[in-house]
Design an enzyme around this catalytic site. Structure first.
Site, PDB file in Angstrom:
ATOM      1  N   HIS A  23      -0.124   6.670  -6.929  1.00  0.00           N
ATOM      2  CA  HIS A  23      -1.083   7.786  -6.897  1.00  0.00           C
ATOM      3  C   HIS A  23      -0.351   9.108  -7.169  1.00  0.00           C
ATOM      4  O   HIS A  23      -0.834   9.946  -7.929  1.00  0.00           O
ATOM      5  CB  HIS A  23      -1.747   7.879  -5.516  1.00  0.00           C
ATOM      6  CG  HIS A  23      -2.976   7.030  -5.363  1.00  0.00           C
ATOM      7  ND1 HIS A  23      -4.225   7.482  -5.688  1.00  0.00           N
ATOM      8  CD2 HIS A  23      -3.137   5.765  -4.902  1.00  0.00           C
ATOM      9  CE1 HIS A  23      -5.123   6.529  -5.434  1.00  0.00           C
ATOM     10  NE2 HIS A  23      -4.490   5.472  -4.955  1.00  0.00           N
TER      11      HIS A  23
ATOM     12  N   GLU B 285       0.813  -1.235   0.000  1.00  0.00           N
ATOM     13  CA  GLU B 285       0.000   0.000   0.000  1.00  0.00           C
ATOM     14  C   GLU B 285       0.839   1.275   0.000  1.00  0.00           C
ATOM     15  O   GLU B 285       0.512   2.155  -0.835  1.00  0.00           O
ATOM     16  CB  GLU B 285      -0.970   0.000   1.189  1.00  0.00           C
ATOM     17  CG  GLU B 285      -1.929   1.183   1.112  1.00  0.00           C
ATOM     18  CD  GLU B 285      -2.936   1.219   2.247  1.00  0.00           C
ATOM     19  OE1 GLU B 285      -2.898   0.366   3.138  1.00  0.00           O
ATOM     20  OE2 GLU B 285      -3.758   2.145   2.233  1.00  0.00           O
TER      21      GLU B 285
ATOM     22  N   HIS C  84      -5.325   0.823  -9.664  1.00  0.00           N
ATOM     23  CA  HIS C  84      -5.794  -0.186  -8.708  1.00  0.00           C
ATOM     24  C   HIS C  84      -5.979  -1.556  -9.337  1.00  0.00           C
ATOM     25  O   HIS C  84      -5.961  -2.565  -8.628  1.00  0.00           O
ATOM     26  CB  HIS C  84      -7.036   0.301  -7.953  1.00  0.00           C
ATOM     27  CG  HIS C  84      -6.633   0.997  -6.689  1.00  0.00           C
ATOM     28  ND1 HIS C  84      -6.319   0.297  -5.540  1.00  0.00           N
ATOM     29  CD2 HIS C  84      -6.393   2.296  -6.422  1.00  0.00           C
ATOM     30  CE1 HIS C  84      -5.930   1.143  -4.607  1.00  0.00           C
ATOM     31  NE2 HIS C  84      -5.967   2.378  -5.113  1.00  0.00           N
TER      32      HIS C  84
HETATM   33 CU1  CUO Z   1      -5.427   3.903  -3.805  1.00  0.00          CU
HETATM   34 CU2  CUO Z   1      -8.133   3.675  -1.946  1.00  0.00          CU
HETATM   35  O1  CUO Z   1      -6.186   3.208  -2.042  1.00  0.00           O
HETATM   36  O2  CUO Z   1      -7.043   4.777  -3.285  1.00  0.00           O
END
Ligand code: CUO
Length: 681
Positions: free
Chosen positions: A370, A350, A406
């Site tokens: 991200h 994560e 994701h």
């Molecule tokens: Cu990438 Cu919920 O973990 O956005």
């Protein structure tokens, strides 16, 4: 409204306005002793405030005690995917966590208000309310009303203000702002056909709330947190694919090559924290670049992402990870004590810097993924552009690239899951229990479900100051007609048998209109509900409403609902222990097609004795969304791996869904979903 609620609710209102402006439609005023902010001069708000919240000077709250909390500029974006912003959040939450009781928290927060970034402020106060036992009764108002500018384009909000400026000052009728269905683009690009889904208010709120409960780097180590990161996002991607198939679009493709341009751009047309500052945009075919933001203090190369992914794949295929001391730590899901492999892998992927087994080695593939996408339009701040929405934990789901990132994350988890031993027939069956029949009923019609458009209203004027005038947002969203699951079950035991009922939905046909095989359908099964049921001996008729789903949340609570004056059935909502986490109820069903689209429902009964976890009489704070959100202060309420029985490959003797369906405790059933558009009643 109880006193704790009253003290904290109005800290969420008008997050960018000074605290000495009236709130609660003019009925509430924070009175800050020795505050030098000039009072509001012009307002249309009539009367004087009936509730005055006194805020004494607090010498214990000096700005220098806030650590890095003041490092994020006011009015700019706050990203939980950036380590420096997570540190700022931790510093502010630590200050708020030291308070005792609602009044103390209100006073401290009121003194900090206006000195820290608005999004960070709302995050921190929400974080603390959800964690403090003494604040159990306090509800959070909908994120849509706190930050309307995250949901409605700046242009639309500006037009509302212009209308107000031209109106008769004595008019009290609210101004109505409509938004949807086209959202951020036209149908010229196929991806925009899904805008209604990606830009649904409930989806953003769900994602924001989920990460609030399961944050990284905040010292929160909840039961099976990593596994839930995998599962909630896996289900999100599956649901996205169901929607895509409904529209005849191909399933989402993983973003596994960072060296080629990203085909789909994204232009949100939204502003940050109700300020005029716009979110960054991404042109079609933007090439991701190394991330070099000196002002944020974060740097990462595309090569880093590639190396981390490769190390994670090595670990998955070798069956172990390597900790910071060089020890091999096996990763397996069938362990009886300690962490499951999926948890260890997820914390490293994560990644949670405190919980990762080896943060320097496995890095932070997902978080930096991200970031690279959020800054791909201006990776080195050459243009002084703000990040894109994919950097925001709430509204990242609006950007099509979110799903591609994701899908990559899920692909790694699936790679791991395929290394786990398949479930045996014994693990899947339940002797003595037979499902004779199962299906759904809506309005007395069997096995045909309806979806279409509905509208929902929020008060934009709770988040944005419109010269004291009420402004209502009317948002169009997908919804469905409620329905019941009905099961006829035989219990051949002499006594009562407690079972877990699991219900899943998946499309029957793939994009080529061929019936899917097990492996294709396996990762598309969406959890619809999961509950326990006491089967009496002999025949049982189980009826369960779609509204009771284990994954969904009740409707969003507005400021008006919490104050008791909202249009909804607020008393019913507030009577339930409500924490606001969970998949939006209005998105429980995929859209389907106007002519009807065939899906399959899979029902499975398992032995509750094997599923239950010992929670030793813990009080259950949240009654909803448990499958995606867990239970506050308690263990995740199902001992089986999340996604059971579809999380693993099938055993050779059970290689097709028809093999699963021949077990007495399961049932496979076709159902049609029809999209009625505006005609949904
Ligand atoms: Cu990438 Cu919920 O973990 O956005």
């Amino acid at each position: 409204m109880n006193i704790e609620q009253q003290q904290l609710l109005y800290l969420f209102e008008l997050p960018q306005e000074p605290l000495n402006r009236p709130r609660g439609k003019g009925s509430v005023l924070f009175v800050l002793e020795n505050d030098d902010t000039p009072p509001l001069v012009t307002t249309r708000i009539a009367g004087s405030p009936s509730i005055k919240l006194q805020v004494p000077e607090r010498n214990d709250v000096a700005l220098q005690d806030l650590g890095t909390a003041t490092s994020i500029p006011i009015g700019s974006a706050f990203s939980f995917f950036l380590a420096s912003h997570r540190r700022a959040a931790k510093d502010l939450c630590d200050v708020f966590m030291k308070t005792s009781g609602a009044k103390d928290l209100m006073e401290v927060a009121a003194r900090v208000h206006g000195h820290v970034n608005e999004s960070l402020f709302i995050y921190a106060i929400s974080f603390v309310i959800l964690r403090k036992k003494e604040l159990q009764s306090v509800r959070l108002p909908s994120f849509v009303e706190v930050f309307p500018s995250r949901f409605v384009p700046q242009e639309t909000l500006a037009k509302a203000q212009i209308r107000i400026n031209r109106m008769d000052p004595n008019q009290r009728e609210p101004v109505i702002v409509e938004h949807g269905l086209e959202f951020s683009g036209t149908h010229l690009k196929p991806e925009h056909r899904l805008s209604y889904w990606r830009e649904d208010y409930g989806l953003s709120v769900h994602h924001w709330h989920w990460h609030l409960i399961y944050p990284v780097g905040m010292g929160v180590d909840r039961d099976r947190k990593g596994e839930l990161f995998y599962y909630m996002h896996q289900q999100l991607i599956a649901r996205y694919d169901l929607e895509r198939l409904s529209l005849g679009l191909p399933r989402v493709e993983k973003l596994d090559n960072w060296r080629v341009p990203i085909e789909d751009g994204y232009f949100p047309k939204l502003t940050i924290s109700n300020t005029g500052r716009a979110w960054g945009t991404r042109q079609d075919n933007t090439l991701p670049k190394d991330f070099r933001r000196r002002e944020i203090g974060e740097f990462v190369d595309i090569t880093d992402l590639e190396i981390w992914r490769s190390r994670l794949l090595d670990a998955i295929h070798q069956g172990f990870m390597v900790d910071r001391k060089g020890n091999k730590v096996p990763i397996r899901d069938d362990v009886t004590s300690g962490q499951r492999g999926i948890d260890i892998l997820a914390e490293a992927l994560e990644a949670d810097e405190d919980l990762s087994i080896n943060y320097p080695f496995y890095g932070s593939l997902h978080n930096f993924g991200h970031d690279i996408l959020a800054f791909s339009h201006d990776p080195d701040n050459a243009h002084k552009e703000e990040m894109g929405v994919i950097g925001d934990v709430g509204i990242s789901v609006k950007d099509p690239a979110f799903y591609r990132l994701h899908k990559l994350v899920d692909d790694l988890f699936q790679e791991y899951k395929l290394t786990q031993p398949p479930y045996s027939e014994e693990e899947l069956s339940l002797p003595g229990i037979t499902i004779e029949k199962a299906g759904v009923v809506r309005d007395n019609e069997a096995d045909v479900l309806h979806t279409g458009w509905r509208k929902r209203e929020f008060e934009a004027s709770r988040g944005i100051e419109f010269s004291g005038m009420p402004v209502i947002l009317r948002l169009t969203h997908i919804d469905h007609k409620p329905f019941d699951y009905r099961l006829q079950v035989n219990n051949n035991h002499r006594g009562t048998k407690v079972v877990t009922v699991r219900i899943f939905l998946a499309p029957k046909f793939n994009g080529q209109e061929q019936e899917m095989d097990f492996m294709e359908q396996r990762i598309l099964w969406c959890e619809m509900d999961k509950f326990t049921y006491d089967l009496k001996p002999g025949k049982n008729h189980i009826v369960r409403s779609s509204k009771e789903s284990s994954i969904t949340n009740l409707e969003e609570l507005t400021f008006g609902d919490i104050e008791g004056s909202g249009p909804g059935n607020s008393s019913e909502q507030l009577a339930i222990n409500f924490c606001g986490c969970g998949w939006p109820q209005h998105m429980l069903l995929p859209r389907g097609r106007p002519e009807g689209m065939v899906f399959q429902l899979f029902f499975m009964l398992t032995d509750y004795d094997q599923d239950k976890v010992l929670n030793s009489g813990q009080t259950r704070r949240c009654a909803n969304g448990v499958s995606f959100c867990g239970i506050q202060d308690a263990k995740y309420p199902d001992a089986r791996p999340m996604g059971f029985p579809f999380d693993r490959r099938p055993a050779p003797v059970l290689s097709e869904m028809s093999d699963y369906a021949r077990l007495g405790n399961t049932y496979l059933h076709d159902v049609t979903i029809k999209f009625l558009g505006e005609k949904l009643n």
